[in-house]
Structure formats: structure tokens, C-alpha cells
Motif scaffolding. Structure first.
Motif, mmCIF file in Angstrom:
data_model
loop_
_atom_site.group_PDB
_atom_site.id
_atom_site.type_symbol
_atom_site.label_atom_id
_atom_site.label_comp_id
_atom_site.label_asym_id
_atom_site.label_seq_id
_atom_site.Cartn_x
_atom_site.Cartn_y
_atom_site.Cartn_z
ATOM 1 N N ILE A 43 4.933 -0.179 1.656
ATOM 2 C CA ILE A 43 4.776 -2.009 2.559
ATOM 3 C C ILE A 43 6.903 -2.407 1.940
ATOM 4 N N PRO A 44 7.356 -1.646 1.038
ATOM 5 C CA PRO A 44 8.746 -2.090 0.373
ATOM 6 C C PRO A 44 9.774 -1.288 1.298
ATOM 7 N N PHE B 292 6.078 4.415 -6.182
ATOM 8 C CA PHE B 292 4.451 5.007 -6.444
ATOM 9 C C PHE B 292 4.119 5.061 -7.844
ATOM 10 N N LEU B 293 4.641 5.628 -8.828
ATOM 11 C CA LEU B 293 4.296 5.499 -9.932
ATOM 12 C C LEU B 293 3.907 3.829 -10.278
ATOM 13 N N SER B 294 4.886 2.829 -9.658
ATOM 14 C CA SER B 294 4.507 1.557 -10.456
ATOM 15 C C SER B 294 3.486 0.568 -9.807
ATOM 16 N N PHE B 295 3.330 0.831 -8.055
ATOM 17 C CA PHE B 295 2.119 0.461 -8.201
ATOM 18 C C PHE B 295 0.410 0.975 -8.004
ATOM 19 N N GLY B 296 0.580 2.923 -7.574
ATOM 20 C CA GLY B 296 -0.509 3.588 -7.882
ATOM 21 C C GLY B 296 -1.281 3.247 -6.564
ATOM 22 N N THR B 297 -0.561 3.099 -5.774
ATOM 23 C CA THR B 297 -1.165 3.185 -4.862
ATOM 24 C C THR B 297 0.090 3.478 -3.168
ATOM 25 N N LEU B 298 -0.534 3.797 -2.301
ATOM 26 C CA LEU B 298 0.243 4.523 -1.102
ATOM 27 C C LEU B 298 0.522 3.272 -0.768
#
Length: 262
Positions: free
Chosen positions: A228-229, A217-223
Motif C-alpha cells: 500500500i505505501p 515488510f520488516l516493519s509491518f510483517g505483511t505484504l
């Protein structure tokens, strides 16, 4: 696609609760191998898997002291009373299985190395002399610096690793004195510790799952970037563990870490 994936996941996950955790050494080797079968026959008569050691270490000085030798004597007697112990496999300075041969007017007589606790300097000196002048006793029962000695034993296959480990723990706690430290080890003790660890794996898996979710979440900033991963890894883990359960593959020393790695 969603219905198919969820249905397959449910089918594979259904027997997971019946997955067995196997920690005994027999599960590590193919049972039909001739070496394994020979080993099983030998162990049935002589033991081997359940071999343990208790170490009595003097806090000050060497083991040739009445207080230290008394603890060795008491632990040896405690060992003889444990369920499933092989009496002929107990060895220590005070064990009836450890004897010396003495010459009395041309007659060789086997005598106990330490039938009772020596209570005087002369008796202790005689015991020390017997041990140090026989390599088998000196190297097998006493440490090189003479500050520690061992009480060893073996058990039959009817006793579990947990029972043996708990019995040794109780003896160590009961016999520990200001004069000595007591340690214990052996296959059953290590397997008991392993069993304790195995039952904590699922807790660690949950922690790892939470940490990874937070990092995603910190890396992509979206749920979506987080889910997905996690969904991919989670489904892979459930399917792999589910297949193990369906195929009758036990959780053992080698595959315990697999869910966390996936």
C-alpha cells in the motif's frame, strides 16, 4: 476505481520515455530575460560557458624546471588543435596570446613570454623573472607557491561538454609524466560528470524502491503493509514524471532527485 486509476496512470506514463534530460546551463534560466539574451550575445563572440583549466603541478620542486615547462608547452599546442577551441582564449606560459613588451633602443616590441621550452638555467631564470615581476602573469598563471601553473582555454557552443571533457582527459593521460601531475576542471567537465550521474538516477531509484520495500515488510510483517505505501508513492512518482513529460518540462539539475524524494 481501479480501472480509472490504472487508466490514468497509463495515460500519464505513456510519454515518459520521451522525457528529455537537459544538463546545459541555458536550461537553468528564462530565455526571454534581458540578462540571458545579453549573455547569449556576448558568449557568441567571446565564449564563456565552456571555459576550462588544466593544471600542471610539479611533483618535486617548482614549475621552473625544463621537464615541467615542456609539458606546459606540449599541452598548449594540444589545446590549439582541439575542435571548436577559441584560439584567442588560450592562456598559459607558452601561449602566443601571452606576451611581454621589451624596450629595444626606444622601440617597444611585444615578444612571446615563452616561444620555446627554455633549455638552460639562464633562460629559465629569465622566464621566471618576467613572470614574477608582473602581477598579471604571476597571479594568473602560477600558483602562490610556484609548484603549479595553468593552461586555460574556451570553446564555442558547437562543441559538447562530453567532447571537451574527453579531449582534456586524453591530453592529461598522454602528457602526464613522472615529473608532473595533471588536473583539469571547468564547466564542461562538471556537466559531463553530472550527465554521467543523471543516467544512473533510475538505477538508484530502483535500489531505493527495493530498500524501502524491505523496510516496510520488516516493519509491518505483511505484504499488504508493504504494497500500500509503495503503491501510493509509486503512483505519485509516475504521475508527477508523466505530467512533466506531457507539459514539456525537461529533467534538469534541479528536479533530478524528485522521483527519489517522492
Amino acid at each position: 476505481v481501479l480501472v480509472l486509476v490504472l487508466g490514468l496512470t497509463a495515460l500519464l506514463a505513456w510519454p515518459v520515455t520521451s522525457l528529455r534530460i537537459r544538463s546545459d546551463p541555458d536550461g537553468m534560466f528564462p530565455p526571454q530575460h534581458p540578462y540571458v539574451q545579453i549573455d547569449a550575445k556576448i558568449r557568441k563572440q567571446f565564449g564563456g560557458w565552456h571555459y576550462v583549466l588544466m593544471v600542471v603541478k610539479a611533483k618535486h620542486g617548482d614549475v621552473w624546471q625544463p621537464d615541467v615547462l615542456e609539458v606546459v608547452y606540449e599541452i598548449t599546442q594540444d589545446m590549439r588543435l582541439l575542435r571548436g577551441v577559441l584560439l584567442n582564449a588560450i592562456f598559459s606560459l607558452a601561449s602566443p596570446n601571452v606576451r611581454t613588451v621589451e624596450d629595444h633602443d626606444g622601440i617597444l616590441e611585444p615578444t612571446y613570454l615563452m616561444r620555446d621550452v627554455p633549455d638552460g638555467p639562464a633562460e629559465i631564470a629569465a622566464l621566471k623573472n618576467k613572470v614574477l615581476h608582473q602581477d598579471l602573469l604571476r597571479k594568473g598563471l602560477v600558483s602562490a607557491d610556484q609548484t603549479a601553473t595553468v593552461v586555460s582555454a574556451d570553446f564555442d557552443d558547437d562543441v559538447t561538454e562530453n567532447e571537451i571533457s574527453e579531449a582534456l582527459r586524453r591530453i592529461a593521460e598522454h602528457r602526464r609524466t613522472p615529473a608532473v601531475d595533471i588536473y583539469y576542471t571547468g564547466g564542461p567537465v562538471l556537466l559531463h560528470a553530472y550527465n554521467t550521474y543523471v543516467f544512473q538516477v533510475w538505477q538508484r531509484y530502483a535500489i531505493a524502491f527495493g530498500v524501502i520495500a524491505g523496510l516496510l515488510f520488516l516493519s509491518f510483517g505483511t505484504l499488504q503493509g508493504m504494497v500500500i505505501p509503495l503503491l501510493s508513492g509509486g503512483l505519485s512518482t509516475v504521475w508527477a514524471v508523466g505530467l512533466m513529460a506531457w507539459m514539456g518540462v525537461d529533467v534538469d539539475q534541479w528536479n533530478t532527485i524528485t522521483p527519489i524524494l517522492v
